[in-house]
Design a protein around this motif. Structure first.
Motif, short mmCIF file in Angstrom:
data_model
loop_
_atom_site.label_atom_id
_atom_site.label_comp_id
_atom_site.label_asym_id
_atom_site.label_seq_id
_atom_site.Cartn_x
_atom_site.Cartn_y
_atom_site.Cartn_z
N THR A 18 -65.43 -31.99 -3.01
CA THR A 18 -65.94 -32.67 -4.20
C THR A 18 -64.77 -32.85 -5.15
OG1 THR A 18 -66.50 -30.72 -5.53
CG2 THR A 18 -68.12 -31.42 -3.89
N LEU A 19 -64.82 -33.92 -5.92
CA LEU A 19 -63.65 -34.26 -6.75
C LEU A 19 -64.10 -35.05 -7.97
CD1 LEU A 19 -60.28 -35.81 -5.66
CD2 LEU A 19 -61.82 -37.18 -7.07
N LEU A 20 -63.43 -34.82 -9.08
CA LEU A 20 -63.59 -35.68 -10.25
C LEU A 20 -62.25 -35.77 -10.97
CD1 LEU A 20 -65.55 -37.36 -12.00
CD2 LEU A 20 -65.81 -35.34 -13.45
N VAL A 21 -61.88 -36.98 -11.33
CA VAL A 21 -60.68 -37.22 -12.13
C VAL A 21 -61.07 -38.13 -13.29
CG1 VAL A 21 -58.37 -38.20 -12.20
CG2 VAL A 21 -59.12 -36.97 -10.16
N GLN A 22 -60.68 -37.74 -14.51
CA GLN A 22 -60.92 -38.54 -15.71
C GLN A 22 -59.63 -38.59 -16.54
OE1 GLN A 22 -64.10 -36.68 -17.89
NE2 GLN A 22 -65.71 -37.50 -16.57
N ARG A 132 -67.46 -31.75 -12.38
CA ARG A 132 -67.64 -32.36 -13.70
C ARG A 132 -67.48 -31.34 -14.82
NH1 ARG A 132 -69.08 -37.12 -14.92
NH2 ARG A 132 -69.95 -37.54 -12.84
N ASP A 133 -68.05 -30.15 -14.63
CA ASP A 133 -67.91 -29.11 -15.66
C ASP A 133 -66.45 -28.71 -15.85
OD1 ASP A 133 -70.60 -29.04 -16.20
OD2 ASP A 133 -70.90 -26.97 -15.57
N MET A 134 -65.72 -28.57 -14.75
CA MET A 134 -64.34 -28.14 -14.87
C MET A 134 -63.44 -29.21 -15.50
SD MET A 134 -63.93 -24.95 -14.07
CE MET A 134 -65.45 -24.78 -15.05
N VAL A 135 -63.73 -30.47 -15.23
CA VAL A 135 -62.98 -31.54 -15.89
C VAL A 135 -63.30 -31.55 -17.38
CG1 VAL A 135 -62.84 -34.05 -16.16
CG2 VAL A 135 -62.57 -33.02 -13.90
N GLY A 201 -47.01 -41.02 -20.91
CA GLY A 201 -47.94 -40.38 -21.83
C GLY A 201 -49.37 -40.29 -21.34
N ARG A 202 -49.70 -41.01 -20.29
CA ARG A 202 -51.06 -40.93 -19.78
C ARG A 202 -51.27 -39.63 -19.01
NH1 ARG A 202 -51.78 -46.84 -17.18
NH2 ARG A 202 -49.54 -46.56 -16.88
N GLN A 203 -52.45 -39.04 -19.21
CA GLN A 203 -52.78 -37.76 -18.59
C GLN A 203 -54.17 -37.83 -17.97
OE1 GLN A 203 -52.03 -35.39 -22.27
NE2 GLN A 203 -50.72 -34.14 -20.94
N TYR A 204 -54.34 -37.08 -16.88
CA TYR A 204 -55.60 -37.11 -16.14
C TYR A 204 -56.03 -35.68 -15.81
CZ TYR A 204 -54.19 -41.95 -15.62
OH TYR A 204 -53.78 -43.24 -15.88
N ALA A 205 -57.28 -35.38 -16.12
CA ALA A 205 -57.85 -34.08 -15.75
C ALA A 205 -58.50 -34.22 -14.37
CB ALA A 205 -58.90 -33.66 -16.77
N ALA A 206 -58.20 -33.27 -13.50
CA ALA A 206 -58.68 -33.34 -12.12
C ALA A 206 -59.27 -32.00 -11.68
CB ALA A 206 -57.53 -33.71 -11.17
N ALA A 207 -60.36 -32.07 -10.95
CA ALA A 207 -60.97 -30.87 -10.37
C ALA A 207 -61.33 -31.18 -8.92
CB ALA A 207 -62.22 -30.46 -11.15
#
Length: 241
Positions: A18-22, A132-135, A201-207
């Motif tokens: 399972t994966l989520l990146v925002q 989703r929670d971890m992101v 400068g762009r950053q992405y949170a990933a789990a």
């Protein structure tokens, strides 16, 4: 890059994922089963670092306050490990290790077959979360909203110094930076959450959370975590370019 393609990356590596990146600043997301309940293993320590010595009840209350709707910590590490031993018919974790050293091949094989079904490795029975929670937690940490500013800064700094670079970071090259926290349990669960930072400068949170199939290769799964995250980030990076 489609969600199906990312699923195939995990499939080829011998696991489900399972994966989520925002993006930290902006809209959009790339997800695969992002709301599916998973076993976090040590990834949950990203949350624990904010609640030093205050207990499980306070920790769970904080998770609720932060909007982590599906994150529940059910025990400390020692209790969780002991539950694995008990579910495999031993008095606890130490007894399991002692027994394993002298068990026959048939007994070891039987224990290995039962291992995926123990409470600690069953989402919902033990400590659980979602991608989703971890992101969401990562975004709150990086914006300084998860707790006191000093606590958030300390968690970010610790994650930035993680020495292991074989999961999310394996999908990126310098000058892209990755601050992350890994987690694993019993050779079945292999996870990582982190923030990917580009020079622009762009950053992405990933789990990313994975669960291996019998006989799967550890290195292949680690590489899949990096590859899947890189593809997800690249898809979002192109959209915001």
């Amino acid at each position: 890059m489609t969600v199906d393609t990312v699923g195939e990356i995990f499939e080829r590596a011998g696991c489900t994922g399972t994966l989520l990146v925002q993006p930290l600043d902006g809209e959009g997301e790339f997800g695969l089963s992002a709301d599916q309940l998973v076993v976090p293993a040590s990834v949950v320590k990203v949350l624990v670092a904010l609640m030093n010595r205050l207990g499980i009840d306070t920790l769970n209350a904080t998770a609720v306050r932060l909007g982590l709707r599906n994150t529940v910590v059910r025990s400390d590490l020692r209790t969780m490990l002991d539950s694995i031993g008990q579910d495999l018919g031993r008095a606890g974790w130490a007894d399991l290790l002692d027994w394993s050293a002298r068990a026959s091949a048939a007994e070891s094989a039987d224990a290995d077959e039962k291992l995926p079904g123990v409470r600690a490795l069953t989402p919902g029975a033990g400590t659980g979360t979602t991608a989703r929670d971890m992101v969401r937690l990562l975004r709150l940490l990086w914006s300084g909203q998860a707790g006191p500013a000093a606590a958030c800064a300390r968690v970010r700094a610790v994650m930035g110094r993680q020495l292991t670079r074989h999961r999310i970071a394996s999908g990126f090259r310098t000058p892209v930076r990755v601050a992350a926290k890994s987690g694993g349990l019993a050779g079945i669960v292999r996870n990582e959450v982190g923030v990917v930072s580009y020079p622009d400068g762009r950053q992405y949170a990933a789990a990313v959370f994975t669960r291996s199939r019998p006989g799967a290769d550890d290195a292949a799964i680690n590489a899949a975590i990096g590859a899947a995250t890189a593809h997800a980030v690249a898809s979002l990076h192109r959209e915001t370019a």
